[in-house]
Design a protein around this motif. Structure first.
Motif, PDB file in Angstrom:
ATOM      1  N   SER A  71      22.196 -16.030  50.820  1.00 29.74           N
ATOM      2  CA  SER A  71      21.741 -14.688  50.705  1.00 29.74           C
ATOM      3  C   SER A  71      22.755 -13.371  51.054  1.00 29.74           C
ATOM      4  O   SER A  71      22.716 -12.387  50.175  1.00 29.74           O
ATOM      5  N   ARG A 126      19.642 -14.014  59.164  1.00 32.15           N
ATOM      6  CA  ARG A 126      19.492 -13.318  59.684  1.00 32.15           C
ATOM      7  C   ARG A 126      20.240 -12.623  60.371  1.00 32.15           C
ATOM      8  O   ARG A 126      21.115 -11.883  60.018  1.00 32.15           O
ATOM      9  N   ILE A 186      13.980  -9.654  55.214  1.00 35.72           N
ATOM     10  CA  ILE A 186      13.769 -10.759  54.997  1.00 35.72           C
ATOM     11  C   ILE A 186      12.220 -10.841  54.398  1.00 35.72           C
ATOM     12  O   ILE A 186      10.823 -10.894  55.736  1.00 35.72           O
ATOM     13  N   SER A 188       9.888 -13.749  53.717  1.00 35.74           N
ATOM     14  CA  SER A 188       9.720 -15.152  54.051  1.00 35.74           C
ATOM     15  C   SER A 188       8.657 -15.889  53.383  1.00 35.74           C
ATOM     16  O   SER A 188       7.384 -15.251  53.799  1.00 35.74           O
TER      17      SER A 188
END
Length: 333
Positions: free
Chosen positions: A159, A184, A197, A199
């Protein structure tokens, strides 16, 4: 929701509001616009295009062609694209280390696209290990089992390098427990607090993913194995609500249901329960069967395309990832 009764027929004639196009448009309960579309693109390390036989009309794009597609998306008003890499098999390993290589394919393509179009287009990057693992699983495998916590550590590294490459939205599709909160924290610690984000909160162990796995080259790696120990069973509905609740509590900015049309009930439940930005993925198998039937002359492609996309909006989706995005955007101009 319970509605009060209306006057009986003939005082009430519901066909009155269906009699003319203007009246049908005026009373429309759901609508679809270009702003609802996210265009998934497959990229490979090279130039030109590589048709995907199981996805009629869809090709893997070389880097230059991916940039051209991004410009096309901007011209059409599509707000975002989602990039998926077809990784060179020689780079796939047991530990999927190419996933956190800051100069891997998807990071390089992201930098090129951002240099070309800037913030005129959102770039969404998938976070999972299946495009990079020699075994085709979304996580690390130890003693034949996909392990959770070690995988989450790798997903955090993946990420951060993707955010550093310029992506706007990190989209974890791995379905590991606890990964949203960890990602995060990792993004914030690396100075990427502005990166969203999205998800994949309710992702099912579905039979509709086959053409996608062909496109990214993970089908051969996965072989006869499955992903049922971490993706949800198609029988589950309440479990999806718990999954979404946990991801929101951990800091997800938006959530996704995948696949789409077979799970419209889940889309509706998520939106009604949480009222947060909710997306649905019209996955490869959904697209392929509609497109194949249209190519055979059995269905009107444009009609079923628009009807299927409108169904997502009716269910409550704020946006749809769909391989029809370009064609739908052209129709909606």
């Amino acid at each position: 929701m319970t509605f009060p009764p209306r006057a009986p027929f003939p005082a009430t004639r519901l066909r009155r509001v269906r009699a003319h196009d203007w009246a049908r448009r005026l009373t429309s309960e759901s609508s679809l616009s270009v702003s609802d579309l996210i265009w998934p693109l497959f990229v490979f390390d090279g130039s030109g295009t590589q048709p995907v036989p199981s996805l009629p009309g869809v090709s893997r794009l070389g880097i230059t062609q991916a940039v051209e597609a991004a410009r096309r998306a901007v011209d059409l008003g599509i707000p975002a694209i989602a990039l998926f890499p077809a990784t060179d098999p020689s780079l796939k390993t047991e530990d999927a280390r190419e996933a956190f290589n800051a100069d891997n394919l998807v990071c390089r393509v992201t930098r090129e696209i951002k240099a070309a179009v800037g913030d005129a287009l959102g770039v969404i990057l998938d976070v999972a290990l299946d495009p990079y693992s020699s075994h085709g699983q979304d996580g690390l495998v130890r003693d034949g089992q996909v392990v959770n916590d070690e995988t989450v550590e790798v997903l955090c590294r993946q990420s951060v390098v993707q955010a550093a490459a310029g992506c706007d939205v990190i989209a974890p599709s791995d379905m590991m427990d606890g990964r949203i909160g960890s990602i995060r924290q990792a993004l914030d610690a690396a100075g990427h607090a502005e990166v969203q984000i999205m998800s994949y909160a309710a992702k099912y162990a579905s039979a509709f993913y086959g053409p996608f796995r062909d496109a990214v080259g993970s089908a051969a790696s996965l072989g006869a194995a499955d992903k049922k120990t971490y993706q949800q069973s198609p029988s589950q509905s309440n479990e999806a609500i718990h999954e979404v609740a946990l991801d929101l509590a951990e800091g997800a900015d938006s959530v996704m249901v995948k696949p789409g049309m077979p799970y419209l009930d889940i889309v509706a439940r998520v939106k009604q329960t949480f009222g947060v930005p909710t997306f649905a993925y019209q996955v490869s198998g959904e697209y392929a069967m509609l497109r194949a039937a249209a190519d055979a002359g059995w269905l009107d492609r444009d009609a079923v395309m628009m009807e299927s996309l409108l169904a997502f909006k009716r269910a409550g989706a704020d946006g749809i990832l769909t391989y029809f995005a370009e064609a739908a955007a052209e129709r909606l101009q």
